[in-house]
Design a protein around this motif. Sequence first.
Motif, PDB file in Angstrom:
ATOM      1  N   ALA A 129      -3.107 -61.955  47.890  1.00 30.00           N
ATOM      2  CA  ALA A 129      -2.734 -61.670  49.225  1.00 30.00           C
ATOM      3  C   ALA A 129      -1.579 -62.014  48.517  1.00 30.00           C
ATOM      4  O   ALA A 129      -0.539 -62.396  50.053  1.00 30.00           O
ATOM      5  N   GLY A 130      -0.811 -62.368  47.428  1.00 28.66           N
ATOM      6  CA  GLY A 130      -0.188 -62.477  47.412  1.00 28.66           C
ATOM      7  C   GLY A 130       0.548 -64.051  47.129  1.00 28.66           C
ATOM      8  O   GLY A 130       2.020 -64.264  45.928  1.00 28.66           O
ATOM      9  N   VAL A 131       0.030 -64.990  46.013  1.00 26.57           N
ATOM     10  CA  VAL A 131      -0.210 -66.156  45.707  1.00 26.57           C
ATOM     11  C   VAL A 131      -0.020 -65.772  44.009  1.00 26.57           C
ATOM     12  O   VAL A 131      -0.828 -64.759  43.607  1.00 26.57           O
ATOM     13  N   VAL A 132       0.383 -66.769  43.170  1.00 25.72           N
ATOM     14  CA  VAL A 132       0.439 -66.536  42.189  1.00 25.72           C
ATOM     15  C   VAL A 132      -0.254 -67.849  41.170  1.00 25.72           C
ATOM     16  O   VAL A 132      -0.892 -67.510  39.570  1.00 25.72           O
ATOM     17  N   GLY A 133      -1.125 -68.724  42.214  1.00 20.93           N
ATOM     18  CA  GLY A 133      -2.391 -69.147  41.118  1.00 20.93           C
ATOM     19  C   GLY A 133      -2.849 -70.023  42.476  1.00 20.93           C
ATOM     20  O   GLY A 133      -2.445 -70.059  43.536  1.00 20.93           O
ATOM     21  N   GLN A 188     -14.535 -63.832  42.387  1.00 21.83           N
ATOM     22  CA  GLN A 188     -14.080 -63.189  43.469  1.00 21.83           C
ATOM     23  C   GLN A 188     -12.511 -63.453  43.950  1.00 21.83           C
ATOM     24  O   GLN A 188     -12.187 -62.560  44.361  1.00 21.83           O
ATOM     25  N   ALA A 189     -12.890 -64.565  45.003  1.00 17.73           N
ATOM     26  CA  ALA A 189     -11.827 -65.656  45.427  1.00 17.73           C
ATOM     27  C   ALA A 189     -10.498 -65.352  44.465  1.00 17.73           C
ATOM     28  O   ALA A 189      -9.495 -65.091  45.558  1.00 17.73           O
ATOM     29  N   ILE A 190     -10.503 -65.285  43.374  1.00 16.47           N
ATOM     30  CA  ILE A 190      -9.295 -65.558  42.416  1.00 16.47           C
ATOM     31  C   ILE A 190      -8.367 -64.280  43.030  1.00 16.47           C
ATOM     32  O   ILE A 190      -7.400 -63.998  42.947  1.00 16.47           O
ATOM     33  N   ALA A 191      -9.538 -62.721  42.867  1.00 12.61           N
ATOM     34  CA  ALA A 191      -8.903 -61.390  43.616  1.00 12.61           C
ATOM     35  C   ALA A 191      -8.373 -61.670  44.082  1.00 12.61           C
ATOM     36  O   ALA A 191      -7.266 -60.784  44.626  1.00 12.61           O
ATOM     37  N   ARG A 192      -9.129 -62.121  45.615  1.00 16.32           N
ATOM     38  CA  ARG A 192      -8.417 -61.824  47.218  1.00 16.32           C
ATOM     39  C   ARG A 192      -7.394 -62.572  46.846  1.00 16.32           C
ATOM     40  O   ARG A 192      -6.405 -62.071  48.352  1.00 16.32           O
ATOM     41  N   ASP A 206     -12.079 -66.737  54.038  1.00 16.66           N
ATOM     42  CA  ASP A 206     -11.638 -65.224  54.992  1.00 16.66           C
ATOM     43  C   ASP A 206     -10.152 -65.975  55.235  1.00 16.66           C
ATOM     44  O   ASP A 206      -8.992 -65.849  54.928  1.00 16.66           O
ATOM     45  N   ALA A 207      -9.838 -67.489  56.516  1.00 14.21           N
ATOM     46  CA  ALA A 207      -8.557 -68.157  57.007  1.00 14.21           C
ATOM     47  C   ALA A 207      -8.241 -68.069  56.276  1.00 14.21           C
ATOM     48  O   ALA A 207      -6.564 -68.479  55.795  1.00 14.21           O
ATOM     49  N   GLU A 260     -10.914 -73.948  48.167  1.00 11.26           N
ATOM     50  CA  GLU A 260     -11.327 -75.045  48.182  1.00 11.26           C
ATOM     51  C   GLU A 260     -13.038 -74.390  46.559  1.00 11.26           C
ATOM     52  O   GLU A 260     -12.170 -74.734  46.016  1.00 11.26           O
ATOM     53  N   ASN A 261     -14.268 -74.351  47.238  1.00 12.13           N
ATOM     54  CA  ASN A 261     -14.974 -74.232  46.317  1.00 12.13           C
ATOM     55  C   ASN A 261     -15.150 -72.537  46.065  1.00 12.13           C
ATOM     56  O   ASN A 261     -16.041 -72.293  45.787  1.00 12.13           O
ATOM     57  N   CYS A 262     -13.901 -72.304  46.157  1.00 16.83           N
ATOM     58  CA  CYS A 262     -13.686 -70.275  46.149  1.00 16.83           C
ATOM     59  C   CYS A 262     -15.303 -69.574  47.005  1.00 16.83           C
ATOM     60  O   CYS A 262     -15.321 -68.710  47.037  1.00 16.83           O
ATOM     61  N   GLY A 263     -15.418 -69.959  48.390  1.00 14.95           N
ATOM     62  CA  GLY A 263     -16.397 -69.594  49.507  1.00 14.95           C
ATOM     63  C   GLY A 263     -17.493 -69.397  48.579  1.00 14.95           C
ATOM     64  O   GLY A 263     -18.438 -68.750  49.499  1.00 14.95           O
ATOM     65  N   ALA A 264     -18.230 -70.296  47.861  1.00 17.93           N
ATOM     66  CA  ALA A 264     -19.529 -69.697  46.959  1.00 17.93           C
ATOM     67  C   ALA A 264     -20.534 -70.799  45.634  1.00 17.93           C
ATOM     68  O   ALA A 264     -19.112 -70.677  45.791  1.00 17.93           O
ATOM     69  N   ASP A 265     -21.286 -71.086  45.692  1.00 15.24           N
ATOM     70  CA  ASP A 265     -22.004 -71.454  44.906  1.00 15.24           C
ATOM     71  C   ASP A 265     -22.453 -70.682  43.215  1.00 15.24           C
ATOM     72  O   ASP A 265     -21.837 -71.308  42.455  1.00 15.24           O
TER      73      ASP A 265
END
Length: 275
Positions: free
Chosen positions: A104-108, A96-100, A62-63, A84-89
């Motif tokens: 948030a506005g990033v492109v990679g 799901q971190a990719i869509a989040r 989240d941070a 990082e590790n996208c917050g989950a194993d």
Amino acid sequence: MRTQADKAARFRELHQRPGTFIIPNPWDAGTAKLLAAMGFEALATTSLGLANTLGQSAVSLDAIIDNCRVIAEATDLPVNADLENCGADDPRTAAQAIARAAEAGVVGGSIEDSTGNREHPIYDFTLAVERVHAAVEAARALPFPFTLTARAENFLWGRKDLDDTIKRLQAFEAAGADVLYSPGLYDVDTIRTVVSSVKKPFNLVMGFADPTLTLAQLSAAGVKRISVGGAMQRHALAAFLRSAREMKDNGAFSFVRDMAPVKDVREAFAAAKAE
């Protein structure tokens, strides 16, 4: 202002054109704006820099996403996220971190094979590949060309197994990753060996590499993208600590001679805002 699709296309172009580019790592809106004003073409977040800013040894997903949003909104440049590790194993949950991050506005952004668990720091090979594959699917489902970086973290965790690192990078490439990354590589010969073992663009982080290496040398070795991770933030912290020690130990303030002039900083912020 560029749209997110425009930024995504520009970021892809940077990886496709000849030569090597530097992607520095700001940790907040101010440092992002300063780097943009200096003429850098893209930026990357740093989870280590963020953790240091927050006074924590680690940061939550989240941070990380909140910091992505702050930096993406600070300038008109493409931004790559250190997730990082996208917050989950679990592969699907991690993806799901990719869509989040995109929201948030990033492109990679990156997914790594480090678990965050010091007792078992690296995901088993099969699971690591499954995680990258899931992240690729999530990236391809977005309405713009999200550039996915897959990271093999062996060297960063003291596992200096070059064969396994190359095996992982090749598997991540086969799974569809757009950029490959192995933090902790130090010397140019090892860097050249790794880069030559894959066909996709390779990112080298200079925070852990031989500091005498130059852009020209790394370009000759085949590196496409050079980042610095948390190095700039740690360098800033070193200056902060020196000034604090001078005051505490000596009651002296000579460090003020080296301050960035307020005028220069304000002009840089104004230049970034005008872009």
